[in-house]
Design a protein around this motif. Structure first.
Motif, PDB file in Angstrom:
ATOM      1  N   GLY A   1      52.700  22.367 -10.649  1.00 27.92           N
ATOM      2  CA  GLY A   1      51.486  21.803 -11.237  1.00 27.92           C
ATOM      3  C   GLY A   1      51.802  20.764 -12.297  1.00 27.92           C
ATOM      4  O   GLY A   1      51.153  19.702 -12.371  1.00 27.92           O
ATOM      5  N   MET A   2      52.806  21.023 -13.135  1.00 23.78           N
ATOM      6  CA  MET A   2      53.190  20.070 -14.165  1.00 23.78           C
ATOM      7  C   MET A   2      53.771  18.797 -13.541  1.00 23.78           C
ATOM      8  O   MET A   2      53.501  17.680 -13.984  1.00 23.78           O
ATOM      9  N   HIS A   3      54.551  18.958 -12.479  1.00 24.52           N
ATOM     10  CA  HIS A   3      55.120  17.795 -11.788  1.00 24.52           C
ATOM     11  C   HIS A   3      54.016  16.935 -11.189  1.00 24.52           C
ATOM     12  O   HIS A   3      54.060  15.693 -11.273  1.00 24.52           O
ATOM     13  N   ALA A   4      52.991  17.557 -10.607  1.00 22.77           N
ATOM     14  CA  ALA A   4      51.879  16.798 -10.037  1.00 22.77           C
ATOM     15  C   ALA A   4      51.116  16.053 -11.132  1.00 22.77           C
ATOM     16  O   ALA A   4      50.709  14.888 -10.940  1.00 22.77           O
ATOM     17  N   ALA A   5      50.921  16.658 -12.292  1.00 16.73           N
ATOM     18  CA  ALA A   5      50.215  16.009 -13.392  1.00 16.73           C
ATOM     19  C   ALA A   5      51.002  14.820 -13.930  1.00 16.73           C
ATOM     20  O   ALA A   5      50.431  13.765 -14.236  1.00 16.73           O
ATOM     21  N   ILE A   6      52.325  14.944 -14.046  1.00 12.00           N
ATOM     22  CA  ILE A   6      53.146  13.842 -14.547  1.00 12.00           C
ATOM     23  C   ILE A   6      53.211  12.714 -13.516  1.00 12.00           C
ATOM     24  O   ILE A   6      53.184  11.531 -13.870  1.00 12.00           O
ATOM     25  N   ALA A   7      53.292  13.050 -12.231  1.00 16.26           N
ATOM     26  CA  ALA A   7      53.342  12.015 -11.187  1.00 16.26           C
ATOM     27  C   ALA A   7      52.040  11.223 -11.132  1.00 16.26           C
ATOM     28  O   ALA A   7      52.042  10.032 -10.813  1.00 16.26           O
ATOM     29  N   ALA A   8      50.918  11.840 -11.459  1.00 17.29           N
ATOM     30  CA  ALA A   8      49.623  11.149 -11.416  1.00 17.29           C
ATOM     31  C   ALA A   8      49.397  10.277 -12.650  1.00 17.29           C
ATOM     32  O   ALA A   8      48.577   9.368 -12.612  1.00 17.29           O
ATOM     33  N   ARG A   9      50.107  10.515 -13.740  1.00 16.89           N
ATOM     34  CA  ARG A   9      49.918   9.756 -14.988  1.00 16.89           C
ATOM     35  C   ARG A   9      51.261   9.208 -15.456  1.00 16.89           C
ATOM     36  O   ARG A   9      52.005   9.882 -16.165  1.00 16.89           O
ATOM     37  N   PRO A  10      51.585   7.955 -15.127  1.00 12.77           N
ATOM     38  CA  PRO A  10      52.876   7.386 -15.545  1.00 12.77           C
ATOM     39  C   PRO A  10      53.030   7.293 -17.067  1.00 12.77           C
ATOM     40  O   PRO A  10      54.148   7.422 -17.591  1.00 12.77           O
ATOM     41  N   TRP A  11      51.956   7.104 -17.816  1.00 11.07           N
ATOM     42  CA  TRP A  11      52.056   7.024 -19.273  1.00 11.07           C
ATOM     43  C   TRP A  11      52.501   8.359 -19.875  1.00 11.07           C
ATOM     44  O   TRP A  11      53.223   8.395 -20.870  1.00 11.07           O
ATOM     45  N   LEU A  12      52.078   9.486 -19.247  1.00 11.66           N
ATOM     46  CA  LEU A  12      52.506  10.805 -19.714  1.00 11.66           C
ATOM     47  C   LEU A  12      54.004  10.997 -19.494  1.00 11.66           C
ATOM     48  O   LEU A  12      54.705  11.559 -20.335  1.00 11.66           O
ATOM     49  N   ASN A  13      54.494  10.470 -18.372  1.00 10.37           N
ATOM     50  CA  ASN A  13      55.922  10.538 -18.087  1.00 10.37           C
ATOM     51  C   ASN A  13      56.707   9.771 -19.153  1.00 10.37           C
ATOM     52  O   ASN A  13      57.739  10.252 -19.652  1.00 10.37           O
ATOM     53  N   SER A  14      56.227   8.566 -19.526  1.00  8.94           N
ATOM     54  CA  SER A  14      56.911   7.767 -20.549  1.00  8.94           C
ATOM     55  C   SER A  14      56.865   8.452 -21.909  1.00  8.94           C
ATOM     56  O   SER A  14      57.849   8.449 -22.657  1.00  8.94           O
ATOM     57  N   LEU A  15      55.722   9.045 -22.255  1.00  6.31           N
ATOM     58  CA  LEU A  15      55.590   9.744 -23.529  1.00  6.31           C
ATOM     59  C   LEU A  15      56.551  10.931 -23.613  1.00  6.31           C
ATOM     60  O   LEU A  15      57.245  11.122 -24.618  1.00  6.31           O
ATOM     61  N   LEU A  16      56.617  11.735 -22.551  1.00  3.68           N
ATOM     62  CA  LEU A  16      57.517  12.896 -22.548  1.00  3.68           C
ATOM     63  C   LEU A  16      58.983  12.465 -22.570  1.00  3.68           C
ATOM     64  O   LEU A  16      59.820  13.127 -23.198  1.00  3.68           O
ATOM     65  N   ALA A  17      59.304  11.333 -21.919  1.00  2.00           N
ATOM     66  CA  ALA A  17      60.677  10.814 -21.961  1.00  2.00           C
ATOM     67  C   ALA A  17      61.037  10.371 -23.372  1.00  2.00           C
ATOM     68  O   ALA A  17      62.164  10.605 -23.853  1.00  2.00           O
ATOM     69  N   ALA A  18      60.093   9.727 -24.090  1.00  2.00           N
ATOM     70  CA  ALA A  18      60.356   9.303 -25.470  1.00  2.00           C
ATOM     71  C   ALA A  18      60.534  10.520 -26.377  1.00  2.00           C
ATOM     72  O   ALA A  18      61.427  10.536 -27.243  1.00  2.00           O
ATOM     73  N   LEU A  19      59.689  11.529 -26.210  1.00  2.00           N
ATOM     74  CA  LEU A  19      59.841  12.745 -27.013  1.00  2.00           C
ATOM     75  C   LEU A  19      61.174  13.437 -26.740  1.00  2.00           C
ATOM     76  O   LEU A  19      61.820  13.951 -27.659  1.00  2.00           O
ATOM     77  N   ASN A  20      61.590  13.424 -25.501  1.00  2.00           N
ATOM     78  CA  ASN A  20      62.872  14.026 -25.135  1.00  2.00           C
ATOM     79  C   ASN A  20      64.012  13.298 -25.834  1.00  2.00           C
ATOM     80  O   ASN A  20      64.944  13.926 -26.346  1.00  2.00           O
ATOM     81  N   THR A  21      63.933  11.962 -25.889  1.00  2.00           N
ATOM     82  CA  THR A  21      64.968  11.184 -26.562  1.00  2.00           C
ATOM     83  C   THR A  21      64.980  11.478 -28.058  1.00  2.00           C
ATOM     84  O   THR A  21      66.045  11.639 -28.664  1.00  2.00           O
ATOM     85  N   LEU A  22      63.810  11.553 -28.680  1.00  2.00           N
ATOM     86  CA  LEU A  22      63.738  11.833 -30.111  1.00  2.00           C
ATOM     87  C   LEU A  22      64.251  13.226 -30.469  1.00  2.00           C
ATOM     88  O   LEU A  22      64.902  13.419 -31.491  1.00  2.00           O
TER      89      LEU A  22
END
Length: 137
Positions: free
Chosen positions: A103-124
């Motif tokens: 379910g989380m993978h489907a939500a991230i695949a549908a919203r590219p901005w959420l993927n970018s936000l989570l990637a930035a948080l992961n880096t921080l």
């Protein structure tokens, strides 16, 4: 003084052994004298060990809890491990992690901005543990 049941036979031989708690324990020497058949002795002098009864097993569990627990755990592990049916070679792979996060993978695949936000948080979140130039010792 031995109990009356051991002295009733008359011709049996008894030995006394001192234990750590200083209590005397009287043993009948098997295979000698009358009355050995009554105590369960076999003709060749063998008798069943003391720990082969319910009270003996309870005594082993009480006196040696860690090895007994380890042995019971080992037997449980063997019973479970060796009775599980093996996976067939042609079966599709099953990854419970992918199933739990579908379910989380489907939500991230549908919203590219959420993927970018989570990637930035992961880096921080993973950046601060990196060594700084001041800590080069």
């Amino acid at each position: 003084m031995p109990p009356p049941s051991l002295t009733a036979a008359g011709t049996t031989t008894t030995t006394t052994r001192r234990r750590n708690d200083r209590a005397a324990k009287v043993h009948q020497v098997l295979g000698e004298g009358a009355g050995t058949e009554e105590m369960g002795a076999v003709a060749d002098g063998w008798t069943r060990p003391e720990w082969c009864s319910a009270a003996g097993v309870a005594g082993v569990l009480r006196r040696h809890p860690a090895p007994a627990l380890f042995g019971c755990g080992l037997l449980l592990f063997m019973a479970v491990e060796y009775t599980i049916p093996m996976v067939k070679p042609d079966a599709p792979p099953l990854d419970l992690g992918f199933l739990a996060t579908a379910g989380m993978h489907a939500a991230i695949a549908a919203r590219p901005w959420l993927n970018s936000l989570l990637a930035a948080l992961n880096t921080l979140l993973h950046g601060p543990p990196a060594p700084s130039p001041r800590n080069r010792g």
